[in-house]
Design a protein around this motif. Structure first.
Motif, PDB file in Angstrom:
ATOM      1  N   TYR A 214     -42.851  53.744  34.186  1.00 47.95           N
ATOM      2  CA  TYR A 214     -42.920  52.317  33.852  1.00 47.95           C
ATOM      3  C   TYR A 214     -43.751  51.536  34.860  1.00 47.95           C
ATOM      4  O   TYR A 214     -43.877  50.316  34.740  1.00 47.95           O
ATOM      5  CB  TYR A 214     -41.503  51.727  33.786  1.00 47.95           C
ATOM      6  CG  TYR A 214     -40.610  52.491  32.832  1.00 47.95           C
ATOM      7  CD1 TYR A 214     -40.802  52.392  31.454  1.00 47.95           C
ATOM      8  CD2 TYR A 214     -39.630  53.349  33.308  1.00 47.95           C
ATOM      9  CE1 TYR A 214     -40.012  53.120  30.573  1.00 47.95           C
ATOM     10  CE2 TYR A 214     -38.837  54.074  32.436  1.00 47.95           C
ATOM     11  CZ  TYR A 214     -39.033  53.960  31.068  1.00 47.95           C
ATOM     12  OH  TYR A 214     -38.265  54.680  30.207  1.00 47.95           O
ATOM     13  N   ASP A 228     -39.291  52.106  23.626  1.00 49.11           N
ATOM     14  CA  ASP A 228     -37.887  52.103  24.039  1.00 49.11           C
ATOM     15  C   ASP A 228     -37.227  50.804  23.606  1.00 49.11           C
ATOM     16  O   ASP A 228     -37.846  49.735  23.635  1.00 49.11           O
ATOM     17  CB  ASP A 228     -37.797  52.243  25.571  1.00 49.11           C
ATOM     18  CG  ASP A 228     -36.381  52.541  26.015  1.00 49.11           C
ATOM     19  OD1 ASP A 228     -36.076  53.722  26.234  1.00 49.11           O
ATOM     20  OD2 ASP A 228     -35.570  51.595  26.134  1.00 49.11           O
ATOM     21  N   ASP A 241     -29.756  54.078  33.617  1.00 47.75           N
ATOM     22  CA  ASP A 241     -31.173  54.300  33.296  1.00 47.75           C
ATOM     23  C   ASP A 241     -31.665  55.643  33.823  1.00 47.75           C
ATOM     24  O   ASP A 241     -31.087  56.212  34.751  1.00 47.75           O
ATOM     25  CB  ASP A 241     -32.035  53.214  33.961  1.00 47.75           C
ATOM     26  CG  ASP A 241     -32.268  52.035  33.020  1.00 47.75           C
ATOM     27  OD1 ASP A 241     -31.448  51.803  32.123  1.00 47.75           O
ATOM     28  OD2 ASP A 241     -33.300  51.340  33.195  1.00 47.75           O
ATOM     29  N   THR A 242     -32.748  56.055  33.237  1.00 48.51           N
ATOM     30  CA  THR A 242     -33.483  57.263  33.656  1.00 48.51           C
ATOM     31  C   THR A 242     -32.587  58.497  33.806  1.00 48.51           C
ATOM     32  O   THR A 242     -32.756  59.288  34.711  1.00 48.51           O
ATOM     33  CB  THR A 242     -34.292  57.018  34.965  1.00 48.51           C
ATOM     34  OG1 THR A 242     -33.404  56.740  36.046  1.00 48.51           O
ATOM     35  CG2 THR A 242     -35.294  55.903  34.802  1.00 48.51           C
ATOM     36  N   TYR A 244     -32.878  60.811  32.025  1.00 52.20           N
ATOM     37  CA  TYR A 244     -33.798  61.905  31.674  1.00 52.20           C
ATOM     38  C   TYR A 244     -34.679  62.315  32.850  1.00 52.20           C
ATOM     39  O   TYR A 244     -35.675  63.017  32.663  1.00 52.20           O
ATOM     40  CB  TYR A 244     -34.671  61.475  30.469  1.00 52.20           C
ATOM     41  CG  TYR A 244     -35.112  60.045  30.577  1.00 52.20           C
ATOM     42  CD1 TYR A 244     -36.168  59.672  31.398  1.00 52.20           C
ATOM     43  CD2 TYR A 244     -34.413  59.030  29.910  1.00 52.20           C
ATOM     44  CE1 TYR A 244     -36.534  58.344  31.556  1.00 52.20           C
ATOM     45  CE2 TYR A 244     -34.766  57.699  30.060  1.00 52.20           C
ATOM     46  CZ  TYR A 244     -35.832  57.367  30.885  1.00 52.20           C
ATOM     47  OH  TYR A 244     -36.183  56.052  31.039  1.00 52.20           O
ATOM     48  N   ASN A 331     -25.871  57.722  29.020  1.00 49.10           N
ATOM     49  CA  ASN A 331     -26.769  56.955  28.173  1.00 49.10           C
ATOM     50  C   ASN A 331     -26.785  57.587  26.796  1.00 49.10           C
ATOM     51  O   ASN A 331     -27.423  58.608  26.565  1.00 49.10           O
ATOM     52  CB  ASN A 331     -28.177  56.912  28.775  1.00 49.10           C
ATOM     53  CG  ASN A 331     -29.071  55.907  28.072  1.00 49.10           C
ATOM     54  OD1 ASN A 331     -28.996  55.750  26.847  1.00 49.10           O
ATOM     55  ND2 ASN A 331     -29.908  55.223  28.830  1.00 49.10           N
ATOM     56  N   ASP A 334     -30.240  57.975  25.030  1.00 37.80           N
ATOM     57  CA  ASP A 334     -31.208  58.954  25.517  1.00 37.80           C
ATOM     58  C   ASP A 334     -30.633  60.367  25.613  1.00 37.80           C
ATOM     59  O   ASP A 334     -31.351  61.300  25.976  1.00 37.80           O
ATOM     60  CB  ASP A 334     -31.735  58.512  26.899  1.00 37.80           C
ATOM     61  CG  ASP A 334     -32.533  57.209  26.785  1.00 37.80           C
ATOM     62  OD1 ASP A 334     -33.098  56.962  25.692  1.00 37.80           O
ATOM     63  OD2 ASP A 334     -32.587  56.441  27.755  1.00 37.80           O
TER      64      ASP A 334
HETATM   65  C1  LIG Z   1     -36.344  49.049  33.032  1.00 32.91           C
HETATM   66  N1  LIG Z   1     -37.454  49.350  32.188  1.00 32.91           N
HETATM   67  C2  LIG Z   1     -37.616  48.259  31.245  1.00 32.91           C
HETATM   68  C3  LIG Z   1     -38.683  49.481  32.948  1.00 32.91           C
HETATM   69  C4  LIG Z   1     -37.314  50.607  31.547  1.00 32.91           C
HETATM   70  C5  LIG Z   1     -36.189  50.777  30.642  1.00 32.91           C
HETATM   71  C6  LIG Z   1     -35.937  52.232  30.383  1.00 32.91           C
HETATM   72  C7  LIG Z   1     -35.004  52.383  29.286  1.00 32.91           C
HETATM   73  C8  LIG Z   1     -34.553  53.760  29.064  1.00 32.91           C
HETATM   74  N2  LIG Z   1     -33.933  53.913  27.774  1.00 32.91           N
HETATM   75  C9  LIG Z   1     -33.555  54.153  30.106  1.00 32.91           C
HETATM   76  O1  LIG Z   1     -32.400  53.827  29.941  1.00 32.91           O
HETATM   77  O2  LIG Z   1     -33.917  54.774  31.082  1.00 32.91           O
END
Ligand SMILES: C[N+](C)(C)CCCC[C@H](N)C(=O)O
Ligand SMILES: O=C(O)CCC(=O)C(=O)O
Ligand SMILES: [Fe+2]
Length: 418
Positions: A214, A228, A241-242, A244, A331, A334
């Motif tokens: 990102y 997303d 987040d992340t 993955y 999550n 994901d």
């Molecule tokens: C924060 N930002 C908008 C940059 C990214 C969002 C990532 C969203 C992803 N589904 C996750 O949960 O990792």
């Protein structure tokens, strides 16, 4: 027998210790209590006593009974030839130490233990240092002190937001902020100038920015510029987040720069609090969530953005040596196809996942906040889940991810336990 009388040990073993030394030369690794004797530095009140055993030294000091393996003791020699005090690095090649090494002489005075090794090398250990570093001294300690919370607990605690100037310009402000962050997994800075640049200055005060797919600092609106749901106006259920990434990002920073419309509140839930409830109600389910590996996946093909990320790990990540929870990977958006689990475990896993979800969704565990320009939020992405309410109108958020080690580094430099 007082140790002062044992000073002779450094050269010729006296009567009382010959047994030990003979024991070693006979190749015996263990000694019976009858053979091993306690040696005291001074009358009992000054309390330091030691005893040699086959493969370890037993030390009683400051009300602690400690056992030190001989190899461990040799490995932790802090003499100039074994340890570089300037760099705090070991110079001794541990692989060159005989695994059945044994000191040939022992002496203790009021503050220090002296060991002489078979090759004549002498090691001194501060008794305080030994207390601090022995397993017996450490095992009471938790790795990371923290306060688990639901909405009521968090509100009652009245954790203050730290003012931007104090955060940027004083150690006290920064320390207060970090202490809150470490205890609760969330912390706010207020009176921040609502720009991406000012948010970056905040972030860099406590850590390094973790660059990801990102970018470094990101802006986002509901323009679906990326593949997303975050880039829409839809509600987002609680998540981390992340998931993955093999190592999910440690910290997430959010700063809402603009919102002209309704809704869009941020939801925060302490994942560790919920996991604790699962552990209490159903320890076997907690265990399953900590053992079953799962895949999370990010597949993106929008415009020029082509990404395929995969992270594998359990929902609840615990240290194997003490079962302490350190990372929650949750999550549902994901989470990838579950093909890492045998069929007879799948059903039990879904039950355990449901129990955790039920806890995470209890209204009393939900902390809702409306992010406004000027108020930056830092979230421990290994612990606290975030979500958002659906919204209308133009809403712009900026932020970044931070590396976790570097936040902890800053905290330790300020004297915090992290
Ligand atoms: C924060 N930002 C908008 C940059 C990214 C969002 C990532 C969203 C992803 N589904 C996750 O949960 O990792
Ligand atoms: O829009 C928000 O408030 C948060 C969206 C989200 O979950 C994210 O960007 O990680
Ligand atoms: Fe998110």
């Amino acid at each position: 027998m007082w140790c002062r009388r044992l000073a002779c040990l450094l050269s010729v073993p006296c009567q009382h210790t010959r047994h030990h030394l003979l024991g070693l030369s006979c190749g015996r690794r263990t000694f019976t209590a009858a053979v091993a004797r306690w040696h005291h530095t001074a009358p009992e009140s000054l309390s330091c006593a030691w005893q040699l055993h086959g493969d370890h030294l037993e030390l009683r000091y400051a009300n602690t009974l400690m056992r030190f393996d001989f190899v461990w003791l040799r490995d932790h020699c802090r003499s100039a030839s074994c340890y570089n005090a300037k760099t705090n690095q070991r110079s001794l090649d541990t692989a060159s130490v005989d695994l059945s090494i044994r000191p040939k002489a022992v002496r203790v005075d009021e503050t220090t233990l002296f060991l002489t090794w078979p090759d004549g090398h002498v090691t001194r250990y501060g008794l305080q240092w030994l207390v601090k570093n022995s397993y017996e001294g450490q095992k009471q300690q938790v790795m990371h002190p923290r306060i688990l919370w639901n909405a009521e607990i968090y509100r009652q605690a009245q954790v203050p937001s730290v003012d931007c100037r104090s955060f940027l310009e004083t150690d006290e402000g920064l320390k207060e902020f970090l202490q809150n962050f470490l205890l609760y997994g969330i912390a706010f800075v207020e009176n921040v100038t609502p720009t991406k640049e000012d948010t970056q200055i905040l972030a860099e005060r406590i850590s390094l920015i973790r660059e990801t797919i990102y970018g470094r600092m990101w802006y986002f609106t509901s323009d679906f510029s990326r593949g997303d749901t975050a880039y829409t106006k839809l509600a987002l259920d609680r998540h981390t987040d992340t998931t993955y990434f093999q190592e999910p990002c440690g910290i997430q920073v959010f700063h809402c720069l603009k919102h002209e419309g309704t809704g869009g509140r941020t939801l925060l839930v302490d994942g560790f609090y919920a996991a604790e409830q699962v552990l209490r109600q159903a320890p076997d389910q907690f265990e399953l969530l900590s053992k079953v590996p799962l895949k999370h996946e990010y597949i993106e093909n929008v415009g020029d953005c082509h990404n395929h990320m995969i992270g594998v790990g359990p929902v609840l990540n615990v240290y194997p040596w003490n079962n302490e929870l350190y990372l929650i990977r949750y999550n549902n958006y994901d989470r990838a196809v579950i093909n890492t689990v045998p069929y007879d475990v799948v059903n039990r896993w879904y039950t355990a996942h449901r129990t955790l979800t039920t806890e995470l969704r209890r209204p009393e565990n939900e902390l809702w906040v409306k992010l406004k320009p000027g108020k930056a939020l830092f979230i421990d992405n290994w612990r606290v889940l975030h979500g958002r309410e659906a919204f209308t109108g133009y809403r712009q958020l900026c932020g970044c991810y931070l590396t976790r080690d570097d936040v902890l580094n800053t905290a330790r430099l300020l004297g915090l336990q992290a």
